[in-house]
Design an enzyme around this catalytic site. Structure first.
Site: not given
Ligand SMILES: [Zn+2]
Length: 225
Positions: A113-116, A154, A182, A184
């Site tokens: 996940c590119e956010h976490h 995703q 995910h 996260c």
């Protein structure tokens, strides 16, 4: 190196898992540094994070972690950022004249996940209808893996897989469904271990309800060996 990451709302954008583009957002100078140079820089960055957290990097158990993580980022889990690793586009003529859909299901997805920067783990199901060109079956797995090995959302991963296969196969008739967990969401934040996320992209003939239904029915087949 100036990175403009002070745009207001970026934090909440990440928490809501909204992606901003179907292309991986890359800097113009993304490939100026060699992989070895990147590993050296990231090694120091990881060391800095760990030391800031108060960890004693002289401990035998922690000593090798910065180097290990840096290598893992560049060569493994984010290795799909490297265009040299893109699976070769070799295709074959459809000699059997097989005109039905071909489905490759349960392709394992390991992404991040590119956010976490936490793992996304799941299954991808990919299908196409040949218009004269076919690819080796493992090519579909390799394409999934290549795009998965990037910081991802995703939705983007699903679209990138479809676009790549449309290019390689020279047809719009490609579909992909991904069902993934995910970490996260599962292990932090809302901490819902049961939930998973389903995304889909249907190109060309797969936009037709009957064709789409057929694909989704194949995915449901419980193949045991
Ligand atoms: Zn996340």
């Amino acid at each position: 190196m100036k990175i403009d990451n002070n745009i207001e709302g970026y934090d909440s954008l990440g928490e809501d898992h909204i992606g901003t583009s179907s292309n991986t957002p890359l800097r113009l100078d993304a490939f100026k540094l060699s992989n070895e140079e990147k590993i050296e820089i990231i090694k120091d960055d990881v060391r800095h994070i760990m030391e800031t957290l108060g960890l004693d990097l002289t401990d035998d158990s922690l000593n090798g972690t910065p180097n290990r993580v840096a290598k893992m980022f560049v060569k493994e889990i984010f290795g799909g950022l490297d265009p040299n690793k893109k699976p070769s586009a070799s295709t074959f003529e459809n000699k059997y004249k097989y005109g039905e859909m071909l489905v490759e299901k349960n392709i394992t997805v390991y992404s991040t996940c590119e956010h976490h920067l936490l793992p996304i783990v799941g299954k991808a199901h990919v299908a196409y209808i040949s218009n004269g060109t076919v690819v080796g079956l493992s090519k579909m797995n390799r394409i999934v893996d290549y795009y998965a090995k990037r910081p991802q959302v995703q939705e983007r991963l699903t679209i990138q897989i479809v676009k790549e296969l449309q290019d390689v196969l020279n047809t719009q008739d490609v579909a992909c469904v991904i069902d993934a967990k995910h970490l996260c969401v599962n292990s932090r934040g809302i901490r819902d271990i049961e939930s998973s996320t389903v995304t889909s992209e249907f190109g060309g003939k797969f936009k037709d309800k009957t064709v789409r239904r057929e694909f989704l029915d194949y995915i449901k087949l419980d193949t045991k060996f």
